[in-house]
Enzyme design. Sequence first.
Site, PDB file in Angstrom:
ATOM      1  N   HIS A  69      -0.026 -12.023   0.767  1.00 50.95           N
ATOM      2  CA  HIS A  69      -0.895 -11.028   0.141  1.00 50.95           C
ATOM      3  C   HIS A  69      -1.276 -11.403  -1.301  1.00 50.95           C
ATOM      4  CE1 HIS A  69      -1.527  -6.371  -0.391  1.00 50.95           C
ATOM      5  NE2 HIS A  69      -2.625  -7.068  -0.595  1.00 50.95           N
ATOM      6  N   TYR A 102       0.833  -1.208   0.000  1.00 50.67           N
ATOM      7  CA  TYR A 102       0.000   0.000   0.000  1.00 50.67           C
ATOM      8  C   TYR A 102       0.868   1.258   0.000  1.00 50.67           C
ATOM      9  CZ  TYR A 102      -3.586  -3.345   1.542  1.00 50.67           C
ATOM     10  OH  TYR A 102      -4.435  -4.419   1.653  1.00 50.67           O
TER      11      TYR A 102
END
Length: 324
Positions: A129, A64
């Site tokens: 992820h 992110y």
Amino acid sequence: MSTQTFGGLELRPLGNTGLKVSSVGFGASPLGNVFGNVSEEAAFAAVRHAFRLGINFFDTSPYYGGTLSEKVLGKALKALGVPRDQYIVSTKCGRYKEGFDFSAERVTRSIDESLERLQLDYVDILHCHDIEFGSLDQIVNETLPALLKLKETGKIRFIGITGLPLHIFTYVLDRVPPGTVDVILSYCHYSINDSTLEDLLPYLKSKGVGVISASPLAMGLLTEIGPPEWHPASPEIKAACQAAAAFCKEKGKNISKIALQYSLSNKDISTILVGMLSVGQVEENVAAATEIAIFGKDEETLSAVSDILKPVKNETWPSGIQQS
């Protein structure tokens, strides 16, 4: 049995971890400027307010904002000045700005980098992820064994996997020893327009795996302003969600609140992760959770919205999404 709360928010057990997470979790991807610039001051205020109102679970990833989210969240949590055991932090490994790398070497290095950015000695959960973009067999045979070794060092307490297609969870869980994976993080599969995660809940429960569901607003579909341009949903899904949002507005209701309350109402899901970047958003999300705990869902509006969305219910979209 009385419901346990923290600062007014319901706390729910997370699988067999022994962790109790707030029903609303703080998704920190916006702190990486993923949805526009957020000042550090605004980020700190949002995290502080979230904690004050009872949110004890914060989720981030090195992906992110190319590590920015972790750095900002780390500073914000440190600024709280509360004991470490008062909040639960999850971050991720395997997905980076540079691309995907689920190798044992990379994920082992990854946690040290994340801990430094977060200014923490350990994270409560480390997720692999978006595993659908890697080799699931590598996840089973290489990545998860590497994370089990990290667990022994105390750098991580629990292990999770995340992704969009639901079949990835059963694929991995059926191939690893029980207790290897503690948590799954699914997104966009428990909202008014797509509730397919529900079918998987008994299986996950049987495996003792905690369930985190993200994107109750279906990455912007269930909002008044609508989804971002990159959203991969079909024109039909977008149009139906737009019609549902317009209906709610006409009735003096907010579709985002209705959508969040729908997602919160299933107690088999431990926490609903919502991306937040301001004090105002934190207040709205906590108010929606508090209201449903007291008054229950707005069945009338929910029923009408469900009817509008029925033609596109559980229609999925392709993988390959950049925001998760």
